[in-house]
Scaffold this motif. Structure first.
Motif, PDB file in Angstrom:
ATOM      1  N   PHE A   1     -68.103  73.029  20.878  1.00 34.64           N
ATOM      2  CA  PHE A   1     -69.004  71.863  20.923  1.00 34.64           C
ATOM      3  C   PHE A   1     -68.512  70.840  21.953  1.00 34.64           C
ATOM      4  O   PHE A   1     -69.292  70.322  22.755  1.00 34.64           O
ATOM      5  N   ARG A   2     -67.208  70.564  21.943  1.00 34.36           N
ATOM      6  CA  ARG A   2     -66.658  69.561  22.880  1.00 34.36           C
ATOM      7  C   ARG A   2     -66.842  70.013  24.329  1.00 34.36           C
ATOM      8  O   ARG A   2     -67.084  69.194  25.211  1.00 34.36           O
TER       9      ARG A   2
ATOM     10  N   ARG B   1     -73.579  65.307   9.950  1.00 35.71           N
ATOM     11  CA  ARG B   1     -72.394  65.020  10.780  1.00 35.71           C
ATOM     12  C   ARG B   1     -71.252  65.897  10.283  1.00 35.71           C
ATOM     13  O   ARG B   1     -70.447  65.488   9.447  1.00 35.71           O
ATOM     14  N   PRO B   2     -71.182  67.159  10.777  1.00 41.61           N
ATOM     15  CA  PRO B   2     -70.205  68.123  10.256  1.00 41.61           C
ATOM     16  C   PRO B   2     -68.757  67.654  10.331  1.00 41.61           C
ATOM     17  O   PRO B   2     -67.943  68.057   9.502  1.00 41.61           O
ATOM     18  N   ILE B   3     -68.464  66.773  11.284  1.00 42.05           N
ATOM     19  CA  ILE B   3     -67.084  66.283  11.440  1.00 42.05           C
ATOM     20  C   ILE B   3     -66.664  65.515  10.175  1.00 42.05           C
ATOM     21  O   ILE B   3     -65.507  65.533   9.772  1.00 42.05           O
TER      22      ILE B   3
ATOM     23  N   GLU C   1     -70.355  69.349  25.138  1.00 40.18           N
ATOM     24  CA  GLU C   1     -70.537  67.894  25.229  1.00 40.18           C
ATOM     25  C   GLU C   1     -70.024  67.395  26.592  1.00 40.18           C
ATOM     26  O   GLU C   1     -70.651  66.563  27.244  1.00 40.18           O
TER      27      GLU C   1
ATOM     28  N   LYS D   1     -75.683  53.459  18.170  1.00 39.31           N
ATOM     29  CA  LYS D   1     -75.909  53.814  19.580  1.00 39.31           C
ATOM     30  C   LYS D   1     -77.323  54.360  19.820  1.00 39.31           C
ATOM     31  O   LYS D   1     -78.037  53.887  20.700  1.00 39.31           O
TER      32      LYS D   1
ATOM     33  N   ARG E   1     -59.321  57.101  16.602  1.00 47.39           N
ATOM     34  CA  ARG E   1     -60.147  56.955  17.803  1.00 47.39           C
ATOM     35  C   ARG E   1     -60.215  55.545  18.367  1.00 47.39           C
ATOM     36  O   ARG E   1     -60.627  55.374  19.502  1.00 47.39           O
TER      37      ARG E   1
ATOM     38  N   ILE F   1     -76.759  70.335  16.240  1.00 49.25           N
ATOM     39  CA  ILE F   1     -75.315  70.032  16.320  1.00 49.25           C
ATOM     40  C   ILE F   1     -74.575  70.616  15.115  1.00 49.25           C
ATOM     41  O   ILE F   1     -73.551  71.289  15.293  1.00 49.25           O
TER      42      ILE F   1
ATOM     43  N   MET G   1     -69.899  57.331  14.813  1.00 44.39           N
ATOM     44  CA  MET G   1     -71.180  57.774  14.235  1.00 44.39           C
ATOM     45  C   MET G   1     -71.716  56.666  13.311  1.00 44.39           C
ATOM     46  O   MET G   1     -70.954  56.140  12.506  1.00 44.39           O
TER      47      MET G   1
ATOM     48  N   ASP H   1     -76.455  63.979  22.641  1.00 43.05           N
ATOM     49  CA  ASP H   1     -76.542  65.004  21.595  1.00 43.05           C
ATOM     50  C   ASP H   1     -77.870  65.771  21.662  1.00 43.05           C
ATOM     51  O   ASP H   1     -77.903  66.990  21.446  1.00 43.05           O
TER      52      ASP H   1
ATOM     53  N   GLY I   1     -72.228  60.811  22.095  1.00 45.29           N
ATOM     54  CA  GLY I   1     -71.804  61.205  20.762  1.00 45.29           C
ATOM     55  C   GLY I   1     -70.536  60.446  20.407  1.00 45.29           C
ATOM     56  O   GLY I   1     -69.764  60.068  21.294  1.00 45.29           O
ATOM     57  N   GLY I   2     -70.321  60.216  19.117  1.00 53.94           N
ATOM     58  CA  GLY I   2     -69.193  59.392  18.666  1.00 53.94           C
ATOM     59  C   GLY I   2     -67.828  59.915  19.077  1.00 53.94           C
ATOM     60  O   GLY I   2     -66.859  59.154  19.151  1.00 53.94           O
ATOM     61  N   GLY I   3     -67.741  61.230  19.369  1.00 54.17           N
ATOM     62  CA  GLY I   3     -66.430  61.797  19.691  1.00 54.17           C
ATOM     63  C   GLY I   3     -66.213  62.028  21.177  1.00 54.17           C
ATOM     64  O   GLY I   3     -65.177  62.575  21.579  1.00 54.17           O
TER      65      GLY I   3
ATOM     66  N   ILE J   1     -71.486  73.218  15.645  1.00 52.64           N
ATOM     67  CA  ILE J   1     -70.097  72.932  15.221  1.00 52.64           C
ATOM     68  C   ILE J   1     -69.662  73.897  14.114  1.00 52.64           C
ATOM     69  O   ILE J   1     -68.566  74.462  14.164  1.00 52.64           O
TER      70      ILE J   1
HETATM   71  C1  S3P Z   1     -69.563  63.310  16.512  1.00 52.35           C
HETATM   72  C2  S3P Z   1     -70.622  62.430  16.554  1.00 52.35           C
HETATM   73  C3  S3P Z   1     -72.022  62.826  16.603  1.00 52.35           C
HETATM   74  C4  S3P Z   1     -72.157  64.226  17.201  1.00 52.35           C
HETATM   75  C5  S3P Z   1     -71.252  65.179  16.507  1.00 52.35           C
HETATM   76  C6  S3P Z   1     -69.780  64.775  16.605  1.00 52.35           C
HETATM   77  C7  S3P Z   1     -68.197  62.790  16.438  1.00 52.35           C
HETATM   78  O1  S3P Z   1     -72.775  61.908  17.359  1.00 52.35           O
HETATM   79  O2  S3P Z   1     -71.882  64.221  18.568  1.00 52.35           O
HETATM   80  O3  S3P Z   1     -71.658  65.280  15.166  1.00 52.35           O
HETATM   81  O4  S3P Z   1     -67.243  63.570  16.632  1.00 52.35           O
HETATM   82  O5  S3P Z   1     -68.037  61.590  16.175  1.00 52.35           O
HETATM   83  P1  S3P Z   1     -73.225  60.443  16.776  1.00 52.35           P
HETATM   84  O6  S3P Z   1     -72.092  59.512  17.053  1.00 52.35           O
HETATM   85  O7  S3P Z   1     -74.419  60.110  17.589  1.00 52.35           O
HETATM   86  O8  S3P Z   1     -73.495  60.570  15.356  1.00 52.35           O
END
Ligand code: S3P
Length: 432
Positions: free
Chosen positions: A315-316, A376-378, A319, A273, A396, A303, A269, A292, A338-340, A307
């Motif tokens: 959410f996953r 970004r709740p994570i 995704e 990107k 990661r 999002i 995140m 996203d 998304g970052g995850g 989450i």
């Molecule tokens: C996440 C990244 C977010 C989004 C969500 C979870 C992650 O996307 O999918 O909040 O787990 O890294 P960005 O990377 O676009 O911020």
């Protein structure tokens, strides 16, 4: 699990020079290997340390710079002043050159014994140095020919062989058994009439050169430069992993590969990107898909809401559904993930199969500074988003590494510069 072949990439084998690639073990001693697009050796070394890498292959035009920068140099690096393989050993950057095995391996694989052969090396640059060193150390009688005689003479003195100017080769070729060409495609210095069927020609240039067609017409034994790429691989692989490589697997990586249709941007995140994707889409004239945003539209919610209310597992799952759909689409697109996304093994596999995956990297600290943490709740669930980001990134980074074809750092680049860099590198692959 073996994730890479050192000579190419499991997804793509680009004909363009690999800027940097590196080996990178995780806690279960798996390895990932990918390219690092870098404008200079200092940036590459900075990233090497920042990412905690253990090894790196280096190609032109950085082989001399990396040799200078290393803490420890193998004897072949001292002689050639160039390195293609650096390994972190006991905290020191140790530089080696496995190109010499690329040369001797290719020639020996062609059934030719080097010892006692009169060898002429055309060119005194990086490839010429490797050829001269390899042939000399295998007992060949070597002469290096170069446009600038002084450069050939300096190399010859370091290697322990002879030197001449390019305009003298007419006299040398009739007496030579083996000619190694390291000059660029458009340098045409060998007259076809000088060649005999008894000559063995090894062409270090991977692409067809004028010398290649002349050698074939004259009936010479011809050894293709692609073998160089193959045979420099195993010794580098051994240095990186301590394991014996699978040569058959490496050979497969040399075969033409199907170029995936999409370009997927992955990374933490805040790496950039979503900002880079539209710029790159414009440059490549490709539509852009923000995973996203599609997910939010599909779920009719934001999002953070998804989450926080339904949980990360839900959410996953969403995704995964969205990305599976996007990657299956026949329209080539720039996909901002998304970052995850890479935390899901199925998605890592699908991304690699269906897209040229580019990892946009920025340090976790930089990433946190760039994002609005509550969205970004994570990260927002942690009291200290900085240490949470560092910890999450550590978990990661191997997944990003094993999924990506190439990394580009946004640490010190504007989004436009990142996009330009990706455009240049990916463009080489798309153009073939
Ligand atoms: C996440 C990244 C977010 C989004 C969500 C979870 C992650 O996307 O999918 O909040 O787990 O890294 P960005 O990377 O676009 O911020």
């Amino acid at each position: 699990m073996k994730l890479f072949s050192i000579i190419g990439n499991p997804v793509l084998h680009s004909k363009s020079p690999i800027l940097f690639g590196y080996a990178y073990p995780n806690s279960s001693n798996e390895f990932a290997y990918f390219r690092m697009a870098s404008q200079n050796v200092s940036e590459a070394m900075q990233l090497f340390h920042e990412l905690g890498l253990t090894g790196m292959n280096v190609t032109a035009p950085f082989k001399n710079d990396i040799a200078r920068l290393a803490d420890v140099r193998g004897p072949e690096v001292e002689a050639m002043q160039a390195s293609n393989t650096v390994v972190l050993e006991n905290g020191k950057i140790c530089a080696y050159n496995t190109d010499i095995f690329g040369v001797s391996g290719s020639i020996e694989n062609g059934g030719v014994t080097i010892a006692g052969k009169r060898c002429l090396v055309l060119g005194a640059g990086g490839a010429g140095s490797a050829a001269a060193y390899a042939l000399h150390s295998k007992g060949g009688e070597v002469t290096i020919a170069n446009r600038t005689l002084e450069k050939a003479a300096q190399l010859a003195a370091r290697v322990g062989c002879k030197a001449c100017a390019l305009n003298e080769i007419e006299k040398i070729i009739p007496q030579a058994d083996l000619i190694v060409n390291t000059l660029y495609e458009d340098v045409d210095v060998v007259n076809e009439a000088w060649l005999k069927p008894t000559h063995i020609i090894f062409n270090a240039i991977y692409h067809n050169s004028k010398l290649a067609s002349k050698a074939k017409k004259a009936g010479c034994k011809f050894i293709d430069g692609a073998y160089w790429l193959l045979f420099q691989g195993p010794p580098a692989y051994r240095r990186f992993t301590g394991l014996e490589p699978d040569l058959e697997n490496m050979k497969k990586a040399l075969l033409p590969q199907k170029t995936p249709k999409h370009i997927a941007l992955i990374g933490f995140m805040g790496a950039g990107k979503s900002t880079v994707a539209p710029l790159l889409g414009r440059q490549l004239n490709m539509p852009v898909i923000e995973v996203d945003a599609v997910l939010e539209q599909k779920c009719g919610n934001t999002i953070p809401h998804i989450i926080n209310e339904k949980g990360e597992v839900f959410f996953r799952q969403k995704e995964r559904e969205v990305l599976e759909e996007v990657l299956a689409s026949p329209t080539p697109s720039v996909i901002s993930c998304g970052g995850g996304a890479v935390t899901q093994p199925e998605l890592r596999k699908l991304l690699k199969e269906n897209s040229i995956v580019v990892w946009i990297y920025a340090s976790p600290e930089k990433c946190v500074n760039r994002i609005d943490v509550p969205s970004r709740p994570i990260l927002a669930r942690h009291a200290d988003p900085y240490s949470a980001a560092v910890e999450l990134f550590e978990k990661r980074k191997f997944m990003y590494a094993q999924t990506s074809w190439m990394l580009v750092s946004s640490n010190h680049r504007t989004p436009e510069q990142v996009s330009n860099f990706i455009y240049e590198e990916v463009g080489k692959v798309l153009r073939g």
